[in-house]
Scaffold this motif. Structure first.
Motif, short mmCIF file in Angstrom:
data_model
loop_
_atom_site.label_atom_id
_atom_site.label_comp_id
_atom_site.label_asym_id
_atom_site.label_seq_id
_atom_site.Cartn_x
_atom_site.Cartn_y
_atom_site.Cartn_z
N GLY B 300 0.73 -1.20 0.12
CA GLY B 300 -0.10 0.15 0.01
C GLY B 300 0.96 1.34 0.07
O GLY B 300 1.95 1.35 0.66
N MET B 301 0.53 2.32 -0.95
CA MET B 301 1.11 3.44 -0.78
C MET B 301 0.73 4.13 0.78
O MET B 301 1.72 4.73 1.32
CB MET B 301 0.58 4.56 -1.90
N VAL B 302 -0.27 3.95 1.05
CA VAL B 302 -0.88 4.25 2.43
C VAL B 302 -1.55 2.97 2.93
O VAL B 302 -2.05 2.22 2.35
CB VAL B 302 -1.84 5.46 2.38
N GLN B 303 -1.07 2.69 4.30
CA GLN B 303 -1.65 1.58 4.89
C GLN B 303 -2.42 1.88 6.22
O GLN B 303 -1.72 2.29 7.09
CB GLN B 303 -0.47 0.49 5.22
N LEU B 304 -3.71 1.76 6.23
CA LEU B 304 -4.51 1.95 7.25
C LEU B 304 -4.78 0.89 8.07
O LEU B 304 -4.93 -0.15 7.58
CB LEU B 304 -5.95 2.92 6.84
N ASN B 305 -4.70 1.14 9.49
CA ASN B 305 -5.04 -0.10 10.40
C ASN B 305 -5.72 0.57 11.57
O ASN B 305 -5.00 0.94 12.78
CB ASN B 305 -3.76 -0.71 10.67
N GLY B 306 -6.71 0.76 11.69
CA GLY B 306 -7.65 1.48 13.02
C GLY B 306 -8.97 1.76 12.41
O GLY B 306 -9.26 1.54 11.33
N ASN B 307 -9.80 2.59 13.34
CA ASN B 307 -11.02 2.72 13.13
C ASN B 307 -11.17 4.20 12.69
O ASN B 307 -10.35 5.10 13.09
CB ASN B 307 -11.85 2.59 14.33
N ASP B 308 -12.19 4.48 11.74
CA ASP B 308 -12.77 5.84 11.64
C ASP B 308 -11.66 6.81 10.98
O ASP B 308 -11.86 8.21 11.31
CB ASP B 308 -13.23 6.58 12.83
N ASN B 309 -10.50 6.51 10.26
CA ASN B 309 -9.79 7.05 9.52
C ASN B 309 -10.37 7.86 8.16
O ASN B 309 -11.07 7.11 7.80
CB ASN B 309 -8.45 6.74 9.31
N SER B 310 -9.99 9.10 8.19
CA SER B 310 -10.61 9.64 7.00
C SER B 310 -9.80 10.06 5.88
O SER B 310 -8.57 10.65 6.07
CB SER B 310 -11.42 11.06 7.33
N VAL B 311 -9.68 9.64 4.80
CA VAL B 311 -8.83 9.82 3.72
C VAL B 311 -9.58 10.58 2.69
O VAL B 311 -10.10 9.80 1.60
CB VAL B 311 -8.23 8.44 3.38
N THR B 312 -9.27 11.78 2.18
CA THR B 312 -10.20 12.58 1.63
C THR B 312 -9.49 13.74 0.56
O THR B 312 -8.47 14.42 1.08
CB THR B 312 -11.40 13.51 2.26
N ALA B 313 -9.82 13.85 -0.68
CA ALA B 313 -9.33 14.75 -1.40
C ALA B 313 -7.93 14.62 -1.48
O ALA B 313 -7.20 15.73 -1.73
CB ALA B 313 -9.80 16.15 -0.87
#
Lengths: 392, 392, 392
Positions: B300-313
């Motif tokens: 992943g260019m970005v790797q999320l692991n957790g709740n309710d992260n926002s990735v916008t715009a």
């Protein structure tokens, strides 16, 4: 050294020690500058340096010339609240430091930017700069208002491009109050444990408030502003009692700020405000030691009242125990659209420990709420005068 | 000059030339400050000025007083990597400059902020400032880790409002490492050719990392942070090996940053991170001279692991030749939602030279992917536990 | 004081008063630095301090060494336009101030960064810094181009990490022009009443233009840039004649800026520009005293021409009386997608006093226009080669 460079600790013209009354020394320096700079084209101003030290200010410093820089070597913040809350008998130091100016008297202004005589015709005080020193109200206690009534800097006369940079403010009723400013620049300051942080009163033109810490406005505002157009308010950290209160503030850009508050009302349109752009901010509501709430939980984390405001790509994070919600049993409000037409909410993220919702008041018309919550997170009191696309 | 203003080149108390051992001179100055500032209410600290010059640091400078500003006249960056890569026999200068401090010894810390004795009860080192000078590890080579083992600044003791501003760091294993900081401020620095740029270890409270150049963390991290809440990370340029690595970092505001990397993993949640706001950033993945990838292209260019992260715009721009994708033939991952609930992606722009896609791992639940890619740009491994609106 | 610290008012080597010709004094100081710093490893540069004062610059200051900081004590801005517009006979001062450098001669460059002999092989001028002083063209009138032909700072030779910070520029044809810069940093400046504010010509690598006031580029550009990749342009206030003009500028991050203009064309892709991220900006079009428009109202408040640009979460606010629209009776254009593929508009807010619309030119393909206007606010000339989701 050039005659335009002054050090408060070494200037031979002072009649008093700067440690006893730095305000009087600065006033004497300003009188000296005036005596040397005597025509319209020979007034470049000067720089007054405050080396690290503990200074008392008995006399208000009155800046009535343009192009004056007052500069220290550090904002010298330390948390006096923590000092007061714990046993600090073993601490190494117990006062703020660096270039540390302590206002001596109740209800006093530390630095007053004002002119006794108005030259008229858009005459203004130009490019006055406060940089890298600490203004300390010495003693106060939460919520700091009315507190000791002290003000750090008060800009009373019309200014152009006033700058406040790298400063520290602590234990003041109001850290910084400015009226009638054109193109002001307030950046990289550390304002904490004050009743109000930044007050932009009367009116102002454009402006920037960027990259500041604005901490602990328990009773007042982090930023108050009235009658402004085209201001940029970005990258600030507003903590524990975050509040931007606006009256007739139009077309502001409010981006990338961190809001954390024990209270409702982190952005408030006290009177109509139009076309603000509120994007990429993080709003965090907590319940802590902030004392009694100033507003109940129906007030809105953000309260809009005006036309064509845009609220996009923000995160709203609500975390208050159900038992502490006011009024008891209410569903707290995230964004309250109190009035105005065509306000626009899109791609906002809602997080909460209990049920919360946006509210569109009856006088709000044609609001758009797009991917900013589920159906149960919107209360529409307008009778359908709005558009809604639920977050899927 | 006030007794609180020191110049390392002129202070008469030094037993050694600052050009030979600036660390020892600074320690002697600090001892002098302590000998003069002897009570809880008479410790405003001081400013130590480092004029332009090439200084060697043999002895670690140990800052164990609050309100100390160490300040130069320029970060003095020059690209030592370029110097080492080309024939520079004709160059005018071959070293960094301005206020240029060269760490002499392998595995040495240049500036250590630490206190031998803890006064307890929230005693902290307050408002220590590093400003406008250069810390140089002198010699190293890619990927700089473990490299020469040198650290520019290490903040080991609890601090409040530490500031690092306008500094240059070059050729260090780690430029800056800080533990247990409250309200830190790291702004307008130039950190290049270091293994790690900024390490916020142990825990910290709020904080700002803004407007910095963080260049060439080939093996380490541009920013590493653990156990933080409410940090602002904005307006930074992270180049060539951009990586923000987070452990338990919640409610960060990550906006307006420029990421360019030869590697996967420009934002990585190493452990669960919640409610981050990642908006208005530009992520650019290239393939160049970065050496072997630290992670494959499924990371992943970005790797999320957790709740309710926002990735916008955000814009995600991927440009790696198909032949260089690892594992061979794989479809590279843009955003990997490795776990957590209710992560929110909206209005992100994808650009790529080959097929790429977002991936929702089986343990991710209720992710929203809205106008952030086409149907073929999403791999859902959750069995449908998600919401998707394809970019039309 | 260290031998690397110079004060233009006290340096004994000057053959002329700095008030008469500060350029010559600076050149003599640079010659002195060169005479003392004579080998590749003994050139840390120096700092030249300009105390508050009115200085005339008769001779162009030629910076041909690295690591030189030229620094004053304030940008000293005052609005000369207001001075010239009103009766100022009673004003206290009528010139800009603080560290105030007045360029004496028509078509002159104030500060030229250039090297007579190129050492080759990526030899560059490193870390040259301009900080906290004022460069004044003395006299000019709207629209300031060609005006007096004066340039504040011209960087002609390749540089690495050049910094321009806290500076004031006024009454110049061009405030700042830089060619072939790597990792430049232009922050917190005040540029007003100039024909062009910032010109990044030839090519540059990465870069940051942040937190500046860029006021009144009536005839030229607030920012012109060509042949750049990965620049960050954020938090700037571009006022009254806001214009960013780009040629082959790819992957720029343009966020949180405030644009106000009397003209069309606030962001213009003069040639193809790809993958720009334009998010969270506020674009305000007004009609005032700006003189004849440079472009008609079909030109677009923003004109895109390239692939994969993203325009998200911006506010576009148009307020021109119907009678003043050019051509008469036209529907003004908000975003013009002149060409290129896959440009992406989402969640933008449109406000206007009259009917306005986005326009997709025939050569634009696969543009997405999502929640960025109503059906009547889009003119599609592509024959349907686009995707549209109307704001509900």
């Amino acid at each position: 050294m050039a005659p335009t460079v002054y050090d408060v600790t070494t200037w031979p013209g002072a009649t008093v020690s700067p440690y006893t009354d730095i305000g009087l020394v600065i006033n004497q320096i300003i009188a000296d500058i005036k005596s040397q700079q005597t025509s319209q084209t020979t007034r470049p101003g000067a720089v007054i340096y405050i080396p690290p030290g503990h200074y008392t200010l008995q006399t208000t410093a009155n800046i009535d010339i343009g192009f004056l820089t007052i500069k220290g070597s550090g904002h010298g913040f330390m948390s006096e609240a923590i000092r007061d809350d714990v046993n600090h008998s073993a601490w190494v130091e117990t006062l703020p430091g660096s270039s540390h100016v302590q206002i001596a008297n109740t209800n006093q202004v530390g630095f007053l930017v004002d002119r006794a005589t108005d030259p008229g015709a858009n005459g203004r005080l130009n490019s006055v700069i406060f940089q890298d020193f600490c203004i300390d109200g010495v003693s106060s206690s939460k919520p700091y208002l009315p507190g000791n009534g002290k003000t750090g800097i008060k800009v009373q006369y019309d200014t152009d491009s006033v700058r406040v940079e790298g400063m520290g403010f602590v234990y003041l009723a109001t850290a910084l109050t400015i009226r009638n400013a054109d193109a002001f620049n307030i950046t990289n300051n550390f304002i904490a444990e004050c009743g109000n942080a930044i007050q932009m009163i009367s009116s102002s033109i454009v402006g920037k408030i960027t990259n500041n810490y604005l901490i602990s406005a328990w009773a007042g505002n982090s930023i108050f502003m009235e009658n402004n157009e085209n201001c940029v308010i970005s990258g600030n950290s507003l903590l524990w009692g975050a509040r931007m209160q606006f009256k007739n503030v139009n077309r502001a850009v409010i981006t990338g700020n961190k809001f954390v508050s024990n209270f409702s009302g982190m952005i408030v349109h006290e009177t109509a405000c139009h076309e603000q752009l509120i994007s990429g901010n993080h709003f965090r509501r907590i319940f802590g030691d902030g004392g009694p709430a100033r507003n109940d939980d129906l007030y809105g984390m953000v309260q809009l009242n005006g036309n064509d405001n845009s609220v996009t790509a923000n995160t709203f994070s609500f975390d208050v125990p159900a038992a502490n919600v006011v009024p008891s049993g209410a569903t707290p409000t995230v964004v309250l659209v109190k009035g105005g037409a065509r306000n626009f909410l899109a791609t906002n993220k809602l997080v909460s420990n209990i049920s919360v919702r946006h509210v569109l008041d009856p006088s709000a018309s044609a609001t758009k709420v797009l991917w900013s919550g589920t159906s149960s997170q919107l209360q529409d009191l307008t009778g359908g005068n709005m558009s809604f696309v639920a977050t899927p």
